[in-house]
Enzyme design. Structure first.
Site, PDB file in Angstrom:
ATOM      1  N   TYR A  53       0.853  -1.189   0.000  1.00 32.30           N
ATOM      2  CA  TYR A  53       0.000   0.000   0.000  1.00 32.30           C
ATOM      3  C   TYR A  53       0.894   1.247   0.000  1.00 32.30           C
ATOM      4  CZ  TYR A  53      -4.033  -2.945   1.252  1.00 32.30           C
ATOM      5  OH  TYR A  53      -5.025  -3.895   1.253  1.00 32.30           O
ATOM      6  N   SER A 207     -13.688  -3.827   0.601  1.00 34.47           N
ATOM      7  CA  SER A 207     -14.653  -3.124  -0.268  1.00 34.47           C
ATOM      8  C   SER A 207     -16.097  -3.445   0.106  1.00 34.47           C
ATOM      9  CB  SER A 207     -14.405  -3.478  -1.738  1.00 34.47           C
ATOM     10  OG  SER A 207     -13.136  -3.045  -2.164  1.00 34.47           O
ATOM     11  N   PRO A 208     -16.459  -3.343   1.395  1.00 34.25           N
ATOM     12  CA  PRO A 208     -17.829  -3.697   1.802  1.00 34.25           C
ATOM     13  C   PRO A 208     -18.891  -2.754   1.257  1.00 34.25           C
ATOM     14  CG  PRO A 208     -16.692  -2.624   3.608  1.00 34.25           C
ATOM     15  CD  PRO A 208     -15.657  -2.859   2.540  1.00 34.25           C
ATOM     16  N   LEU A 209     -18.468  -1.601   0.745  1.00 37.18           N
ATOM     17  CA  LEU A 209     -19.415  -0.649   0.157  1.00 37.18           C
ATOM     18  C   LEU A 209     -19.401  -0.722  -1.365  1.00 37.18           C
ATOM     19  CD1 LEU A 209     -18.748   2.382   2.518  1.00 37.18           C
ATOM     20  CD2 LEU A 209     -20.638   0.752   2.614  1.00 37.18           C
ATOM     21  N   GLY A 212     -17.402   1.794  -3.104  1.00 38.39           N
ATOM     22  CA  GLY A 212     -17.993   3.117  -2.957  1.00 38.39           C
ATOM     23  C   GLY A 212     -19.313   3.298  -3.670  1.00 38.39           C
ATOM     24  N   LEU A 214     -22.112   1.614  -3.450  1.00 38.49           N
ATOM     25  CA  LEU A 214     -23.302   1.411  -2.624  1.00 38.49           C
ATOM     26  C   LEU A 214     -23.658   2.629  -1.773  1.00 38.49           C
ATOM     27  CD1 LEU A 214     -22.661  -2.292  -1.588  1.00 38.49           C
ATOM     28  CD2 LEU A 214     -24.638  -1.452  -2.871  1.00 38.49           C
ATOM     29  N   GLY A 216     -24.367   5.351  -3.056  1.00 36.14           N
ATOM     30  CA  GLY A 216     -25.318   6.079  -3.884  1.00 36.14           C
ATOM     31  C   GLY A 216     -24.729   7.276  -4.597  1.00 36.14           C
ATOM     32  N   LYS A 217     -23.444   7.523  -4.434  1.00 34.20           N
ATOM     33  CA  LYS A 217     -22.836   8.727  -5.016  1.00 34.20           C
ATOM     34  C   LYS A 217     -22.778   8.695  -6.542  1.00 34.20           C
ATOM     35  CE  LYS A 217     -18.875   8.173  -2.943  1.00 34.20           C
ATOM     36  NZ  LYS A 217     -17.475   8.366  -2.491  1.00 34.20           N
TER      37      LYS A 217
END
Length: 328
Positions: A53, A207-209, A212, A214, A216-217
């Site tokens: 990283y 990456s649980p969203l 990004g 999820l 809604g952006k």
């Protein structure tokens, strides 16, 4: 923040983890400090990083922040090794490389041990028993307290975990596996998650969203200029989740959020956090404000009917051999 056992071990971690993928590159020291302090003050303990990283800068930055901002004893530090910048062989699971990488990580982090050390990916060119022996050496030497893997498919995880369990007291059991898991990516439910549940390995969803999406952006036309989807580093990473299938799932998450008077982020994160076998989703945030929004999920538990509706709309297609052939 609630603490959970990591797999079938005595290690307890906060049920939301902090990711550092962007540290040292897109997240500078000032923002990283704010993020880490916000996480710590909320009761968070699990901080996830890797030797690649920011080309090592993420570990170095985390080490600097542990010197004067957050006590080392209050954090569960997880790092990974095995990814290498070689297009011909992107993963190196050899014992020599892994142990050298661990020593380099410890130097950057400024600590004599990490709490969880994971093999970043499966290396088909190295015997698995050699890769796993590196984990045993790391734990036996005290450089790592617990060990795990990342990005192993179902048969790879089952083979690795079973091998480790076959010699108790000599080999260290796998505590965790880190895999992408969200309402937009439920592939781990096919074989990885059943193997993890059976063998007592805790799942750490990355990456649980849905990268990004999820939140809604991306529901409007075009990409928000300050989003990962619009960045040079992450544009191709986000793009696969901007299709019609993902859009339907995001709409369902947004509908559920409206009904519960919460945000889509909270709904998506609560769903994956409370899935069977999940220990702690790993959340990345560019700043403290973003992290605070994610940590607000602590007070939310989704009603059963909402969970069932989200399960249905995001259900992956799993047929033979996951279901009896006679029902197909």
């Amino acid at each position: 923040m609630e603490q959970r056992h990591l797999g079938r071990t005595g290690l307890r971690v906060s049920r939301i983890g902090l990711g550092t993928l962007t540290w040292g590159r897109d997240t500078d020291e000032h923002d990283a400090a704010d993020v880490l302090k916000t996480f710590w003050e909320a009761g968070g303990t699990l901080v996830d990083t890797a030797d690649v990283y920011g080309d090592g800068d993420a570990e170095y930055l985390l080490g600097r922040l542990m010197e004067g901002l957050v006590p080392r004893r209050d954090l569960i530090i997880s790092t990974k090794a095995g990814s290498v910048p070689d297009p011909e062989r992107p993963y190196d699971g050899s014992r020599g490389h892994l142990l050298a990488a661990l020593d380099a990580s410890l130097a950057r982090l400024g600590t004599d041990h990490v709490d969880l050390w994971q093999v970043h990916a499966f290396d088909p060119y190295t015997p698995l028993e050699e890769t796993l022996q590196a984990l045993d050496i790391a734990v036996a030497s005290g450089r790592a307290r617990y060990a795990g893997v990342s990005n192993f498919c179902g048969w790879q995880l089952a083979k690795a975990a079973t091998w480790q369990l076959s010699a108790p007291g000599t080999r260290t059991r796998l505590a965790a596996t880190q895999m992408e898991y969200s309402l937009l990516q439920r592939g781990v439910e096919r074989e990885v998650l059943p193997a993890a549940l059976d063998l007592g390995v805790g799942l750490l969803p990355s990456s649980p969203l849905g990268r990004g999406v999820l939140t809604g952006k991306y529901r409007g036309d075009g990409l928000p200029p300050d989003s990962r989807g619009a960045s040079d580093h992450f544009g191709l990473f986000v793009e696969p989740y901007l299709d019609d299938t993902a859009s339907r799932i995001v709409d369902a998450v947004s509908t559920a959020a409206d009904g519960l008077a919460v945000t889509p982020l909270q709904v998506a994160l609560a769903w994956v956090r409370d899935r069977p076998g999940v220990a702690a989703p790993i959340v990345g945030a560019r700043n403290a404000q973003q992290l605070t929004a994610a940590l607000s999920v602590e007070a939310l538990s989704l009603p059963d009917e909402i969970c069932r509706a989200l399960d249905d709309v995001s259900a992956p297609v799993h047929r033979y051999p996951d279901h009896d052939w006679s029902t197909l």
